[in-house]
Design an enzyme around this catalytic site. Structure first.
Site, mmCIF file in Angstrom:
data_model
loop_
_atom_site.group_PDB
_atom_site.id
_atom_site.type_symbol
_atom_site.label_atom_id
_atom_site.label_comp_id
_atom_site.label_asym_id
_atom_site.label_seq_id
_atom_site.Cartn_x
_atom_site.Cartn_y
_atom_site.Cartn_z
ATOM 1 N N CYS A 43 0.838 -1.195 0.000
ATOM 2 C CA CYS A 43 0.000 0.000 0.000
ATOM 3 C C CYS A 43 0.878 1.252 0.000
ATOM 4 O O CYS A 43 1.970 1.250 0.555
ATOM 5 C CB CYS A 43 -0.921 0.000 1.221
ATOM 6 N N ASP A 45 0.418 3.764 1.675
ATOM 7 C CA ASP A 45 0.385 4.322 3.033
ATOM 8 C C ASP A 45 1.806 4.566 3.556
ATOM 9 O O ASP A 45 2.651 3.666 3.532
ATOM 10 C CB ASP A 45 -0.361 3.329 3.959
ATOM 11 N N ARG A 47 2.982 4.678 6.349
ATOM 12 C CA ARG A 47 3.401 3.922 7.538
ATOM 13 C C ARG A 47 3.884 2.514 7.212
ATOM 14 O O ARG A 47 4.262 1.759 8.104
ATOM 15 C CB ARG A 47 2.227 3.834 8.520
ATOM 16 N N HIS A 99 -2.348 -4.013 5.087
ATOM 17 C CA HIS A 99 -2.136 -3.592 6.479
ATOM 18 C C HIS A 99 -3.467 -3.219 7.122
ATOM 19 O O HIS A 99 -4.350 -2.649 6.475
ATOM 20 C CB HIS A 99 -1.170 -2.408 6.544
ATOM 21 N N CYS A 102 -6.106 0.147 6.873
ATOM 22 C CA CYS A 102 -5.871 0.671 5.520
ATOM 23 C C CYS A 102 -6.994 1.640 5.123
ATOM 24 O O CYS A 102 -8.172 1.271 5.081
ATOM 25 C CB CYS A 102 -5.799 -0.487 4.526
#
Ligand code: CO
Length: 212
Positions: A43, A45, A47, A99, A102
């Site tokens: 992803c 993302d 993080r 994750h 998400c």
């Protein structure tokens, strides 16, 4: 006061110095080329950075990231990365990593107008539809979202095995495993979803690609 943007260069120079301290030839070696054994589809993302969470260095993982780690068969970027990884780099393992928490998966569970990205998230809604009975039975919204994250990863693993790229690798007796992983942003732990596929034996026959 330096902006985050300006700090990027400070961070970069510090990283170069630290890296050279540990291995003076690090960049010289990497400049000769790459042969990563793993493709990571994760992803976007911020993080969930592939190298940091796996303790790997530049040169060790080939990475493709998009919203909610999707494998969409009309996505030329994903297909090009996949083809290059399998046929040129000859990776032995492909990882789809989702994750918990998400944003893409959470948005797909709602009905808010979001513009263009709705078309992307609709593929996650399709995953929900495929597993509606199981998901609707989960009372807790957080646990239902977590399970959709996992099921979405498993469906993307399946989507990879439907491609001619992966199937041709298997037809040509290449060693290639496709894995589904989930990362927990709350504790940093990465878990295998036990969804690994090593060949096309489990694929429904209408998905099978014949040898050229
Ligand atoms: Co995400």
């Amino acid at each position: 006061m330096k902006s985050t943007y300006e700090k990027l260069f400070e961070g970069n120079r510090k990283w170069v110095n630290d890296t050279l301290e540990k291995d003076p030839d690090f960049f010289e070696k990497l400049s000769r080329g790459q042969k990563p054994p793993v493709l990571w589809i994760g992803c976007s993302d911020s993080r969930v950075p592939a190298n940091e969470i796996t303790g790997t260095l530049p040169g060790e993982i080939f990475v493709h990231r998009n919203i909610a780690n999707m494998v969409i068969h009309t996505d030329m970027s994903m297909l090009s990365v996949l083809d290059y990884s399998v046929n040129i780099l000859e990776v032995t393992d492909i990882i789809v990593c989702g994750h918990y928490g998400c944003g893409g998966v959470l948005a797909a569970m709602e009905n808010k107008p979001l513009g263009i990205v709705e078309n992307w998230l609709r593929h996650i809604k399709d995953v929900y539809r495929l597993h509606q009975r199981e998901l609707d039975a989960i009372k807790s919204e957080e646990l239902r979202a977590n399970r959709l994250v996992e099921l979405n990863v498993i469906e993307q693993v399946f989507d990879l095995t439907k491609t001619s790229i992966v199937q041709n690798a298997w037809l040509n007796k290449k060693k290639l495993a496709v894995h589904g992983l989930v990362y927990d942003v709350k504790n940093g732990i990465l878990n295998d979803l036990d969804a690994t596929v090593n060949d096309s034996s489990e694929l429904p026959k209408y998905y099978l690609v014949e040898k050229k």
